[in-house]
Design a protein around this motif. Structure first.
Motif, PDB file in Angstrom:
ATOM      1  N   ARG A 362       0.865  -1.182   0.000  1.00 36.79           N
ATOM      2  CA  ARG A 362       0.000   0.000   0.000  1.00 36.79           C
ATOM      3  C   ARG A 362       0.901   1.231   0.000  1.00 36.79           C
ATOM      4  NH1 ARG A 362      -5.311   1.500   2.069  1.00 36.79           N
ATOM      5  NH2 ARG A 362      -5.274   3.621   2.938  1.00 36.79           N
ATOM      6  N   VAL A 374      -1.239   9.350 -10.880  1.00 35.15           N
ATOM      7  CA  VAL A 374      -0.392   8.182 -10.695  1.00 35.15           C
ATOM      8  C   VAL A 374      -0.140   7.553 -12.063  1.00 35.15           C
ATOM      9  CG1 VAL A 374      -0.116   5.967  -9.527  1.00 35.15           C
ATOM     10  CG2 VAL A 374      -1.426   7.808  -8.432  1.00 35.15           C
ATOM     11  N   TYR A 422      -1.062  -1.897 -10.499  1.00 35.01           N
ATOM     12  CA  TYR A 422      -1.528  -1.143  -9.340  1.00 35.01           C
ATOM     13  C   TYR A 422      -2.978  -0.724  -9.528  1.00 35.01           C
ATOM     14  CZ  TYR A 422      -0.928   3.014 -12.266  1.00 35.01           C
ATOM     15  OH  TYR A 422      -1.020   3.942 -13.271  1.00 35.01           O
ATOM     16  N   THR A 423      -3.593  -0.381  -8.383  1.00 33.63           N
ATOM     17  CA  THR A 423      -4.968   0.126  -8.366  1.00 33.63           C
ATOM     18  C   THR A 423      -5.018   1.366  -7.498  1.00 33.63           C
ATOM     19  OG1 THR A 423      -5.837  -2.121  -8.576  1.00 33.63           O
ATOM     20  CG2 THR A 423      -7.370  -0.411  -7.839  1.00 33.63           C
ATOM     21  N   VAL A 424      -5.547   2.486  -8.026  1.00 31.35           N
ATOM     22  CA  VAL A 424      -5.748   3.701  -7.235  1.00 31.35           C
ATOM     23  C   VAL A 424      -7.054   3.537  -6.471  1.00 31.35           C
ATOM     24  CG1 VAL A 424      -6.037   6.194  -7.277  1.00 31.35           C
ATOM     25  CG2 VAL A 424      -4.498   5.090  -8.926  1.00 31.35           C
ATOM     26  N   GLN A 427      -8.226   9.113  -4.157  1.00 29.23           N
ATOM     27  CA  GLN A 427      -7.536  10.211  -4.836  1.00 29.23           C
ATOM     28  C   GLN A 427      -8.259  11.512  -4.507  1.00 29.23           C
ATOM     29  OE1 GLN A 427      -7.144   9.697  -9.105  1.00 29.23           O
ATOM     30  NE2 GLN A 427      -5.074  10.504  -9.069  1.00 29.23           N
ATOM     31  N   THR A 432      -3.690  10.346  -1.654  1.00 27.43           N
ATOM     32  CA  THR A 432      -3.683   9.486  -2.833  1.00 27.43           C
ATOM     33  C   THR A 432      -3.180   8.126  -2.367  1.00 27.43           C
ATOM     34  OG1 THR A 432      -3.217  11.346  -4.300  1.00 27.43           O
ATOM     35  CG2 THR A 432      -2.792   9.129  -5.150  1.00 27.43           C
ATOM     36  N   VAL A 434      -2.623   4.000  -3.286  1.00 28.82           N
ATOM     37  CA  VAL A 434      -2.472   2.994  -4.333  1.00 28.82           C
ATOM     38  C   VAL A 434      -2.188   1.649  -3.678  1.00 28.82           C
ATOM     39  CG1 VAL A 434      -0.946   2.205  -6.187  1.00 28.82           C
ATOM     40  CG2 VAL A 434      -1.701   4.576  -6.124  1.00 28.82           C
ATOM     41  N   GLU A 435      -2.802   0.601  -4.203  1.00 27.69           N
ATOM     42  CA  GLU A 435      -2.515  -0.747  -3.733  1.00 27.69           C
ATOM     43  C   GLU A 435      -1.880  -1.551  -4.866  1.00 27.69           C
ATOM     44  OE1 GLU A 435      -6.083  -2.440  -2.178  1.00 27.69           O
ATOM     45  OE2 GLU A 435      -5.994  -1.255  -0.324  1.00 27.69           O
TER      46      GLU A 435
END
Length: 726
Positions: A362, A374, A422-424, A427, A432, A434-435
């Protein structure tokens, strides 16, 4: 000889005493060999009989550097050597709440009494990390050096401050393929100077774990020069010049960087890395009106003033008198730094990287001025910073597939070992998030004449594991997801939970292999045909290993047994790779000549492990002869490493071989044992190290000299390997 004997403490290293400042003598317990380096893998250059002595020059870990008669300089093991202190004023100080005083050195000795924190005792001699001391009311007794600090002087004085012990400087680079223990892993941008301070009392260690040898004690508030960081630890240099690793959870770290107004600070614990910035808000003090200028010189035109007590935000500090600010209308301006004071407790812009679970990271950017965009490029993931403030930060991570994270005017960048998906998940202006999860992008079945391989292509960083379960081989890829729409080859079933689990119905041998961007699950057909096996006759060349009572060199018998084993395996259809076939080392003379002497042993061991890894070997077998200070010790034992990539298969292989060799040699069965010897730890195939017999035992040395005995040893190992590939 490969056996490691660990003493309770490393005397001078624990006591913090530089050997040349003392006058003490090494006296062997029985006849003790002198080697050309501090370890049992170094060659024997002489022997010191009981009754003779040598002068101690230094204490390196569990080894004494000594000078014997005739000026010969070498190393003796401290666990078989008495250190007699000729200086009548050699004192030690107790550094624990309560310490038992025993009748003899070792925890088996009868307890005579106790000493306590701060007690100062005269030391008479040392043996294997234990010290014979004079204790008021008790007389003489032995105490563990693990809990002592040392000093010399004409009389007991107030408790001495812990003195950092010198430690050999680590190499700047590591041999190819060697784990990057000492290699610099993050090069700080020009102008960045990190400082490390101890938040609590702790210690410096030679490696990134408190189980490594202690380099020096650390007091709360002590400061260090930053050298490197990895795996939640910082590599630092203290004021005495000693280098070691310190636990990141016990320090505070910041950038001593006057070029940038955003002061960077860092926090590190296991699985959690943080960079944060003081936004450098300032207040005017000591002047009624501070001129605001249009340029960075005293002659620049005045375009306004700041009142005493007025707050503002710096943009750029630099090294001169004038610093840059931003006016309310966005226009840059300059003021003198001589009338400014920082405002404490202001909000901090921060970036955080957390390991949330296996294969799951994370990343969070907080308190930024605007939502961050991102993006990814190659192995990099970037968070945009639209305010373009003067900032610079960087921190080495070197864990969980993350190389380092850096921050500059325009972005935060995180470098991974390989591309990631990745996944946002959030935001906003303030956060912000991201995982990143490891993704299996493809599974491929690769048939072979003696094996079936299932190849898993991955984006991300994981360490899979495999096991037997209910008539099947099960491979776990923790925290991993199978990319949508990917087909699963016949013969393989997969299930998705917190990670990905793959299952193959089979009762045959298996192992894991790894490559660039993929992992293989290999299921073998029975028999030796087609198997790639590395045979490693231990030692060789100038590294002769142990020497028997009548002069048999371990390297000689190891090589003879290794060549016999090679012939047996080849006759059964296996492909055999030898780490050496003559009285040489694995690494060539030219390669060793390019390496500092104190690194040559590790380079050669690394050559053996990497020879196996480069050839994707299916098995690694290292052959040795054992030794012990007691000539009565005898028998056969087989080792595997707890940290081997295929540890379960290594344990099974060791069990098969150990069941065969003692009956073949008619030796005592000393069992299967665990020890992280370099070659079996860093070889990725199932790997074992066989201690066939004791060269130090007169009878077993006599037998090891014979061709018949060497043939029996090789045959026993061969039968164990054959049983494994049943």
């Amino acid at each position: 000889m490969k056996r490691i004997i660990v003493s309770v403490a490393a005397a001078a290293g624990i006591l913090g005493i530089a050997a040349p400042a003392l006058a003490y003598t090494a006296r062997p317990v029985g006849t003790v060999v002198i080697r050309n380096g501090p370890g049992t893998d170094y060659g024997v250059i002489a022997a010191l009989p009981e009754g003779q002595s040598a002068s101690v020059l230094a204490h390196e870990g569990q080894w004494l550097k000594v000078q014997a008669a005739g000026g010969l300089v070498g190393y003796m093991a401290d666990w078989v050597t008495r250190e007699v202190f000729d200086d009548q004023y050699y004192y030690v100080s107790v550094n624990t709440d309560a310490l038992n005083v025993r009748e003899s050195p070792g925890t088996d000795g009868r307890v005579l009494g106790q000493v306590h924190q701060g007690d100062r005792l005269q030391a008479l001699e040392g043996l294997g990390g234990w010290y014979k001391v004079t204790v008021p009311g008790v007389g003489t007794g032995w105490v563990s050096g693990q809990y002592l600090l040392g000093r010399t002087g004409p009389a007991p004085a107030p408790a001495p401050a812990p003195t950092p012990a010198p430690v050999p400087q680590p190499p700047a680079t590591a041999p190819p393929g060697m784990p990057p223990y000492d290699a610099p892993v993050f090069q700080a941008p020009r102008g960045m100077v990190k400082q490390v301070g101890a938040a609590v009392a702790t210690a410096l260690y030679t490696g990134r774990n408190s189980g490594y040898d202690r380099v020096a004690w650390v007091r709360a508030g002590e400061q260090f020069s930053y050298l490197d960081s990895a795996e939640g630890w910082f590599k630092v240099r203290n004021a005495a010049g000693n280098i070691g690793w310190i636990d990141g959870s016990k320090v505070y770290v910041w950038d001593k960087n006057m070029e940038f107004s955003f002061q960077a600070a860092y926090g590190v614990t296991e699985g959690d890395w943080r960079m944060q910035f003081d936004k450098a808000r300032q207040v005017v003090q000591g002047v009624t009106a501070l001129p605001i200028r249009s340029g960075s010189a005293a002659t620049s035109p005045i375009i306004g003033t700041l009142r005493s007590g007025e707050r503002f935000k710096l943009r750029y500090v630099g090294t001169g008198e004038y610093v840059q600010i931003t006016l309310a209308n966005g226009v840059p301006a300059w003021i003198s730094r001589n009338w400014l004071q920082p405002v404490p407790g202001v909000p901090q812009e921060a970036f955080r990287l957390q390991q949330m679970g296996p294969g799951f990271l994370r990343l969070e950017l907080s308190n930024q001025a605007a939502p961050s965009n991102v993006s990814s490029s190659g192995n990099y993931l970037q968070f945009s910073l639209p305010d373009n403030a003067a900032r610079l930060a960087g921190l080495s991570v070197q864990e969980y597939g993350v190389g380092e994270m850096t921050m500059d005017r325009s972005s935060v960048s995180v470098r991974f070992d390989s591309p990631v998906q990745y996944t946002v998940v959030e935001q906003t202006d303030q956060h912000t998030v991201v995982e990143i999860r490891t993704v299996v992008t493809k599974i491929q079945a690769i048939p072979g004449s003696d094996r079936q391989t299932y190849r898993f292509f991955v984006d991300g960083n994981i360490v899979p594991a495999a096991r037997r379960e209910g008539g099947a081989v099960v491979m776990d890829l923790p925290g991993t997801m199978l990319q949508a729409g990917q087909a699963v080859p016949p013969g393989l079933t997969v299930s998705q939970g917190s990670g990905l689990t793959a299952r193959v119905a089979t009762d045959q041998q298996y192992e894991l292999k790894r490559g660039a961007g993929f992992y293989d699950l290999v299921v073998y057909q029975p028999g030796l045909a087609g198997k790639v096996i590395v045979v490693d006759p231990g030692h060789g060349g100038s590294e002769i290993g142990a020497i028997g009572p009548t002069g048999l060199q371990e390297q000689t018998s190891n090589l003879a047994m290794g060549l016999k084993l090679r012939d047996m395996l080849q006759a059964a259809g296996a492909t055999v790779i030898m780490t050496r076939t003559s009285d040489t080392r694995c690494a060539t003379p030219a390669e060793l000549a390019a390496v500092p002497f104190d690194q040559q042993l590790h380079y050669d061991l690394n050559c053996r492990a990497q020879l196996s890894n480069r050839n994707a070997a299916d098995m690694f077998v290292s052959i040795h002869g054992n030794a012990n200070p007691s000539r009565a010790e005898q028998g056969t034992e087989t080792y595997y490493a707890a940290e081997n990539f295929n540890v379960a298969q290594s344990r099974e292989l060791a069990t098969y071989v150990q069941a065969q060799v003692p009956p073949a040699l008619d030796t005592r069965n000393r069992g299967v044992k665990v020890m992280d010897f370099y070659v079996v730890k860093y070889t990725e195939a199932p790997a074992i190290l066989v201690e066939t017999a004791f060269l130090s035992n007169p009878w077993e040395e006599k037998m090891l000299k014979t061709d018949a005995y060497r043939t029996k040893a090789a045959a026993g190992i061969f039968q164990g390997i054959q049983g494994y590939w049943k």
